[in-house]
Design an enzyme around this catalytic site. Structure first.
Site, short mmCIF file in Angstrom:
data_model
loop_
_atom_site.label_atom_id
_atom_site.label_comp_id
_atom_site.label_asym_id
_atom_site.label_seq_id
_atom_site.Cartn_x
_atom_site.Cartn_y
_atom_site.Cartn_z
N LYS A 50 1.55 -37.89 59.47
CA LYS A 50 2.52 -37.34 60.43
C LYS A 50 3.98 -37.58 60.06
O LYS A 50 4.87 -36.93 60.63
CB LYS A 50 2.27 -37.95 61.83
CG LYS A 50 0.99 -37.48 62.47
CD LYS A 50 1.12 -36.05 62.95
CE LYS A 50 -0.20 -35.39 63.24
NZ LYS A 50 -0.63 -34.40 62.25
N TYR A 102 -11.62 -39.32 55.10
CA TYR A 102 -11.11 -40.54 55.73
C TYR A 102 -12.33 -41.44 55.95
O TYR A 102 -13.23 -41.07 56.71
CB TYR A 102 -10.45 -40.24 57.07
CG TYR A 102 -9.10 -39.56 56.96
CD1 TYR A 102 -7.93 -40.31 56.98
CD2 TYR A 102 -8.99 -38.18 56.82
CE1 TYR A 102 -6.67 -39.71 56.88
CE2 TYR A 102 -7.74 -37.57 56.72
CZ TYR A 102 -6.59 -38.34 56.75
OH TYR A 102 -5.36 -37.74 56.65
N HIS A 109 -6.30 -26.12 53.91
CA HIS A 109 -7.48 -26.90 54.31
C HIS A 109 -7.85 -26.59 55.75
O HIS A 109 -7.02 -26.69 56.64
CB HIS A 109 -7.22 -28.40 54.12
CG HIS A 109 -7.37 -28.84 52.70
ND1 HIS A 109 -7.66 -30.13 52.34
CD2 HIS A 109 -7.29 -28.15 51.53
CE1 HIS A 109 -7.75 -30.22 51.03
NE2 HIS A 109 -7.52 -29.03 50.51
N TYR A 147 -4.35 -33.51 64.46
CA TYR A 147 -4.18 -33.50 63.01
C TYR A 147 -3.43 -32.26 62.52
O TYR A 147 -2.55 -32.36 61.65
CB TYR A 147 -5.55 -33.60 62.30
CG TYR A 147 -5.41 -34.00 60.85
CD1 TYR A 147 -5.44 -35.34 60.47
CD2 TYR A 147 -5.23 -33.04 59.86
CE1 TYR A 147 -5.27 -35.72 59.14
CE2 TYR A 147 -5.07 -33.41 58.54
CZ TYR A 147 -5.09 -34.75 58.19
OH TYR A 147 -4.92 -35.12 56.87
N PRO A 203 0.61 -44.00 57.72
CA PRO A 203 0.31 -42.70 57.10
C PRO A 203 -1.06 -42.12 57.48
O PRO A 203 -1.35 -40.97 57.11
CB PRO A 203 0.38 -42.99 55.59
CG PRO A 203 0.22 -44.46 55.46
CD PRO A 203 0.71 -45.09 56.71
P1 FAD Z 1 13.19 -40.34 53.35
O1 FAD Z 1 12.26 -39.50 52.59
O2 FAD Z 1 13.01 -41.82 53.35
O3 FAD Z 1 14.65 -40.01 52.82
C1 FAD Z 1 15.79 -40.79 53.14
C2 FAD Z 1 16.80 -40.68 52.03
O4 FAD Z 1 17.99 -41.39 52.39
C3 FAD Z 1 16.31 -41.31 50.73
O5 FAD Z 1 16.47 -40.40 49.67
C4 FAD Z 1 17.17 -42.55 50.57
O6 FAD Z 1 17.40 -42.87 49.20
C5 FAD Z 1 18.44 -42.12 51.28
N1 FAD Z 1 19.28 -43.22 51.78
C6 FAD Z 1 18.86 -44.40 52.33
N2 FAD Z 1 19.93 -45.14 52.66
C7 FAD Z 1 21.03 -44.42 52.33
C8 FAD Z 1 22.44 -44.65 52.42
N3 FAD Z 1 22.93 -45.80 52.92
N4 FAD Z 1 23.30 -43.71 51.96
C9 FAD Z 1 22.83 -42.54 51.45
N5 FAD Z 1 21.50 -42.27 51.33
C10 FAD Z 1 20.63 -43.19 51.77
N6 FAD Z 1 4.00 -38.13 55.89
C11 FAD Z 1 3.25 -37.03 56.20
O7 FAD Z 1 3.67 -36.24 57.06
N7 FAD Z 1 2.04 -36.76 55.59
C12 FAD Z 1 1.54 -37.61 54.64
O8 FAD Z 1 0.50 -37.29 54.08
C13 FAD Z 1 2.29 -38.81 54.32
N8 FAD Z 1 1.85 -39.66 53.38
C14 FAD Z 1 2.65 -40.69 52.98
C15 FAD Z 1 2.19 -41.50 51.99
C16 FAD Z 1 2.97 -42.57 51.54
C17 FAD Z 1 2.46 -43.44 50.43
C18 FAD Z 1 4.28 -42.80 52.12
C19 FAD Z 1 5.16 -43.92 51.64
C20 FAD Z 1 4.73 -41.99 53.14
C21 FAD Z 1 3.93 -40.93 53.58
N9 FAD Z 1 4.37 -40.07 54.59
C22 FAD Z 1 3.56 -39.01 54.96
C23 FAD Z 1 5.66 -40.26 55.24
C24 FAD Z 1 6.79 -39.38 54.65
O9 FAD Z 1 6.86 -39.57 53.26
C25 FAD Z 1 8.14 -39.72 55.29
O10 FAD Z 1 8.00 -39.65 56.69
C26 FAD Z 1 9.28 -38.78 54.84
O11 FAD Z 1 9.68 -39.08 53.53
C27 FAD Z 1 10.50 -38.87 55.76
O12 FAD Z 1 11.54 -38.08 55.25
P2 FAD Z 1 13.05 -38.47 55.52
O13 FAD Z 1 13.87 -37.44 54.80
O14 FAD Z 1 13.28 -38.64 56.98
O15 FAD Z 1 13.25 -39.91 54.88
C1 PHB Z 2 -1.60 -38.05 50.74
O1 PHB Z 2 -2.17 -37.12 50.15
O2 PHB Z 2 -0.75 -38.75 50.18
C2 PHB Z 2 -2.00 -38.37 52.12
C3 PHB Z 2 -2.86 -37.52 52.79
C4 PHB Z 2 -3.25 -37.81 54.10
C5 PHB Z 2 -2.76 -38.95 54.71
C6 PHB Z 2 -1.87 -39.78 54.05
C7 PHB Z 2 -1.49 -39.50 52.75
O3 PHB Z 2 -3.16 -39.23 55.98
#
Ligand code: FAD
Ligand code: PHB
Length: 394
Positions: free
Chosen positions: A298, A202, A72, A385, A294
């Protein structure tokens, strides 16, 4: 059980770290509280910055992303029944973003690290706490099949998300936290329908924020701002589509193709930072250390930059006996984290409905008019962005 780097959590942070270390001959064990299917079933992020795409290529898991991901070159911002485009390459020296789901990234990482390389991940094995993190032999106490065991490591990476135990193993007086909750959430739908427009929209609207995103040419992801205490059970598919269309400019609303939900969920919006991100031999990364709303896309991208800094610091330790990068990890990672926290907070403020005051709306639409009508304003949005650069090390 013993390993070099013990990793708590098999989200994108934990898997990417394990994969990068494995490629350099460093052993890891991941402990994950959930099942593999559950981790893969979570619908989350969709927008990948160039820095993260490069990290995935470096981890040799970028091939499918490069085939199937959508490049994009801009986003659309809607307000006052208008649609304005912000061009990325023009304002960022050629940078773009990649639309490729977190689910797909997680799948690719699991495939490469576990199935092909034989990397060790213990699912359904929750960590309970980290002990002795300020000694040379930190230990993760975890549970497996109802029994308590321990994993002895050189280093522990706390990649266990916001609700994990790594951060909670640190005494409160050693950690500073900064937090802001927003008075609304996002209601999201995933549906197998073509996206309303080829790039994201957006939308700022008097009824509240809306976002049109996608996973592919045939799968759409849409969100609308909702009450913080709202429940998915309150929403039929029709009610969701009706409300989404009300919040888009009429031309785009007329082009929305509706379909049944594959998934519907509510995400609360939160800004959070824990400082520092290093405690002796325990390192926090990703959502374990910080959360962004979100709006700026980021969260996942910050997990990637943390893992960039942490993997390089661990490699410098194992390959060159250097400890300076480990010592600088927290400071370096946090510099980038705070800039993304700031951008996500600002962009959330610009686009959401906070109150019913006409003054608030006029200020927002006037700021949107200014930003989208100014080259400098567009550059501010574009540069943040597409993602600020990762600091390079000598
Ligand atoms: P997580 O993905 O939360 O992984 C942590 C893991 O640890 C999980 O699997 C969990 O089960 C495990 N865990 C927890 N506690 C324990 C324990 N005690 N023992 C062992 N394992 C454990 N980010 C973007 O950059 N762009 C986007 O477009 C975006 N959109 C989003 C949309 C939504 C709806 C949501 C909810 C989030 C979005 N995010 C986005 C954020 C992004 O998904 C998170 O920042 C990302 O998942 C972080 O990764 P992580 O591995 O640090 O944590
Ligand atoms: C998504 O596609 O889930 C998404 C895209 C952009 C955002 C947040 C979520 O800022």
């Amino acid at each position: 059980m013993k390993t070099q780097v013990g990793i708590i959590g098999s989200g994108p942070s934990g898997l990417l770290l394990a994969r990068l270390l494995h490629l350099q001959g460093i052993d890891t064990v991941i402990l994950e509280s959930r099942s593999r299917e559950y981790v893969l079933g979570r619908v989350r992020a969709g927008v990948i910055e160039q820095g993260m795409a490069d990290m995935l290529r470096q981890a040799k898991v970028g091939a499918r992303m490069d085939r199937e991901g959508l490049i994009h070159e801009g986003i659309n911002i809607a307000f006052d029944n208008r649609l304005e485009r912000v061009d990325f390459p023009k304002h960022t020296n050629g940078k773009v973003v990649m639309v490729y789901g977190q689910t797909e990234i997680t799948y690719d990482l699991m495939n490469a690290h576990i199935d092909e390389a034989g990397g060790i991940v213990h699912y359904e094995s929750p960590a309970i706490r980290v002990e002795d993190y300020d000694t040379e032999r930190p230990r993760i106490i975890y549970q497996q099949n109802g029994k308590e065991s321990e994993l002895v490591c050189d280093f522990v990476a706390g990649c266990d998300g916001f609700h994990g135990v790594a951060r909670k193993s640190i005494p409160a007086e050693k950690i500073a936290t900064f937090s802001r909750a927003y008075p609304f959430g996002w209601l999201g739908i995933l549906s197998d329908v073509p996206p309303v427009k080829e790039e994201l929209i957006y939308a700022n609207h008097e009824r509240g924020f809306a976002l049109c995103s996608m996973r592919s040419q045939t799968r759409s992801r849409y969100y609308i701002q909702c009450e913080v205490n709202d429940k998915v059970e309150n929403w039929t598919d029709d009610a969701f589509w009706d409300e989404l269309c009300r919040r888009l400019p009429s031309e785009e609303a007329a082009n929305v193709i509706r379909g049944p939900r594959l998934e519907m969920g509510i995400t609360p919006l939160h800004s959070f930072v824990a400082e520092p991100m290093r405690f002796g031999r325990l390192f926090l990364a990703g959502d374990a250390a910080h959360i962004v709303p979100p709006t700026g896309a980021k969260g996942l991208n910050l997990a990637s930059s943390d893992i960039y800094y942490l993997s390089r610091a661990l490699l410098a330790y194992y390959k060159q006996k250097r400890t300076d990068l480990l010592d600088r990890y927290s400071e370096t990672a946090l510099r980038r984290v705070w800039k993304a926290i700031r951008f996500s907070w600002w962009y959330t403020n610009l686009l959401h409905k906070f109150d019913n005051e006409p003054m608030s709306r006029r200020l927002q639409t006037s700021e949107l008019d200014y930003l989208t009508g100014s080259e400098a304003g567009q550059a501010v949005i574009a540069e943040n962005y597409v993602g600020l650069p990762y600091e390079k090390f000598e």
